[in-house]
Design a protein around this motif. Sequence first.
Motif, short mmCIF file in Angstrom:
data_model
loop_
_atom_site.label_atom_id
_atom_site.label_comp_id
_atom_site.label_asym_id
_atom_site.label_seq_id
_atom_site.Cartn_x
_atom_site.Cartn_y
_atom_site.Cartn_z
N ARG A 168 0.85 -1.30 0.02
CA ARG A 168 0.19 -0.02 -0.11
C ARG A 168 0.82 1.28 -0.03
N ASP A 169 2.01 1.31 0.38
CA ASP A 169 3.03 2.18 0.46
C ASP A 169 4.03 2.42 -0.91
N TYR A 170 3.69 1.44 -1.62
CA TYR A 170 4.64 1.45 -2.85
C TYR A 170 4.86 2.68 -3.70
N GLU A 171 3.70 3.53 -3.85
CA GLU A 171 3.67 4.62 -5.06
C GLU A 171 4.40 5.65 -4.09
N GLU A 172 4.25 5.65 -2.91
CA GLU A 172 5.00 6.83 -2.13
C GLU A 172 6.41 6.48 -1.91
#
Length: 80
Positions: free
Chosen positions: A72-76
């Motif tokens: 869920r934190d991949y893009e950031e």
Amino acid sequence: STRIRAHSFSEEASQTGSINKSISAFRGVLLALESKCAHVPFRDSKLTTLLQNAILNKAQTVMIATLSPRLRDYEESKRS
């Protein structure tokens, strides 16, 4: 109320003057380096004094990034 506005304006004018002085000193340093002058005026402002090593390419740069293994934190993390 008028006093506060006058003080605020005076403070802004002072800050603007300080910024202009620093930019002018920075320009003086760059011009001295470009023309290979014996004296480079690094001490003309706090800005040029602090940036002296960076300007002379004697500084090292380190980049630290905090990455997360969570999907869920991949893009950031990717933007880091």
